[in-house]
Scaffold this active site. Structure first.
Site, mmCIF file in Angstrom:
data_model
loop_
_atom_site.group_PDB
_atom_site.id
_atom_site.type_symbol
_atom_site.label_atom_id
_atom_site.label_comp_id
_atom_site.label_asym_id
_atom_site.label_seq_id
_atom_site.Cartn_x
_atom_site.Cartn_y
_atom_site.Cartn_z
ATOM 1 N N HIS A 4 0.761 -1.254 -0.061
ATOM 2 C CA HIS A 4 0.044 -0.012 0.103
ATOM 3 C C HIS A 4 0.959 1.427 0.179
ATOM 4 O O HIS A 4 2.063 1.428 0.745
ATOM 5 C CB HIS A 4 -0.953 0.096 1.320
ATOM 6 C CG HIS A 4 -0.327 -0.182 2.463
ATOM 7 N ND1 HIS A 4 0.201 1.236 3.125
ATOM 8 C CD2 HIS A 4 0.146 -0.957 3.454
ATOM 9 C CE1 HIS A 4 0.676 0.642 4.244
ATOM 10 N NE2 HIS A 4 0.870 -0.695 4.364
ATOM 11 N N ASP A 5 0.555 2.243 -1.015
ATOM 12 C CA ASP A 5 0.631 3.549 -0.774
ATOM 13 C C ASP A 5 2.347 3.590 -1.368
ATOM 14 O O ASP A 5 3.105 4.506 -1.116
ATOM 15 C CB ASP A 5 0.873 4.252 0.686
ATOM 16 C CG ASP A 5 -0.272 4.208 1.134
ATOM 17 O OD1 ASP A 5 -1.126 4.909 0.626
ATOM 18 O OD2 ASP A 5 -0.570 3.653 2.167
ATOM 19 N N GLY B 146 5.105 -1.059 2.826
ATOM 20 C CA GLY B 146 4.333 0.251 2.468
ATOM 21 C C GLY B 146 5.001 1.518 2.504
ATOM 22 O O GLY B 146 6.197 1.662 3.002
#
Length: 263
Positions: free
Chosen positions: A125-126, A143
């Site tokens: 994520h991200d 992440g």
């Protein structure tokens, strides 16, 4: 102009809200969820899963069993609307996983164009990945990692959350990266990844001439060879950067970091 209708295998399951461009191919037993947009001529292999909100550009190839746009693997995630954006012309191989962003992390994961992401890689994520990168088998980003352009991550390498990897860097096989890697470097594994010279061969392949590479080598020696303290080394880099935009980019990368410099 390609006006061909999407070619969808009869066993595929596609949400009514998904948007498929001209010439898209969807293989057997693929599942495409709500709020997914897929650009022209992209091929989705058998048993792929794409969850939304996800936007995938044109001319990509997703091979069998890739899992794209899944929820972030973050305990803080509470179902907020977060996205994944993938550019054009990427090759995403078998069992690759790429997750959407988190509400606290900017809300989006982004992958650029022209990347080769080989089997079993994970982009968490991200993360933000640039263009023209190669992720060899089982390379993994935690992440919030930022990867520049034309970076190579060798097989079984891993990058700690919030780290940055600069343009044209090369991460050796099995290296565990727990700090920022400036542009142009080649790093290899001991206990943690450590600089092992500049990625000279990669720079040559991307058109860097001898004078540009020589300036980058001078910057490398100033920063990574000897016992010079970081601030003293940065002063020397500033002098070299007066005649080299590449070294200026190198120094700017160092100054912008939040994680400790890999040194």
């Amino acid at each position: 102009m390609n006006c061909a209708a999407p070619a969808i295998h009869p066993t595929a399951v596609i949400d009514p809200s998904a948007v498929l461009g001209a010439g898209v191919q969807v293989g057997a037993y693929a599942v495409i969820g709500a709020e997914v947009v897929i650009g022209d001529n992209t091929r989705i292999g058998p048993h792929c899963t794409i969850e939304g909100p996800t936007r995938i550009g044109r001319d990509n190839v997703l091979h069998a069993h890739a899992a794209i746009g899944g929820e972030p693997q973050d305990k803080k995630y509470r179902g907020e609307r977060v996205t994944l954006e993938i550019g054009d012309g990427n090759s995403i191989r078998e069992f690759v996983t790429i997750n959407r962003g988190t509400g606290d992390g900017g809300g989006s994961t982004r992958v650029g164009s022209g990347n080769w992401i080989l089997a079993y890689c994970h982009i968490a994520h991200d993360c933000s990945v640039g263009d023209g990168c190669v992720f060899s088998n089982n390379a993994t980003l935690a992440g919030h990692v930022t990867v520049g352009n034309h970076v190579i991550l060798s097989g079984f390498s891993g990058v700690h959350q919030f780290c940055r990897i600069g343009d044209f860097a090369f991460i050796g096989m099995g290296a565990f990266v727990n700090g920022d890697v400036p542009p142009y470097l080649m790093v290899a594994q001991e206990k943690y990844a450590r600089p092992r010279g500049i990625n000279a061969e990669g720079l040559k392949r991307h058109g860097f001439d001898a004078s540009r590479i020589a300036a980058i080598k001078r910057a490398y020696r100033a920063l990574f060879m000897g016992d010079t303290k970081l601030e003293e080394a940065k002063t020397e880099l500033g002098e070299i950067a007066l005649g080299s935009s590449d070294v200026r980019a190198f120094l700017d990368f160092i100054d912008a970091g939040e994680r400790p410099l890999l040194r």
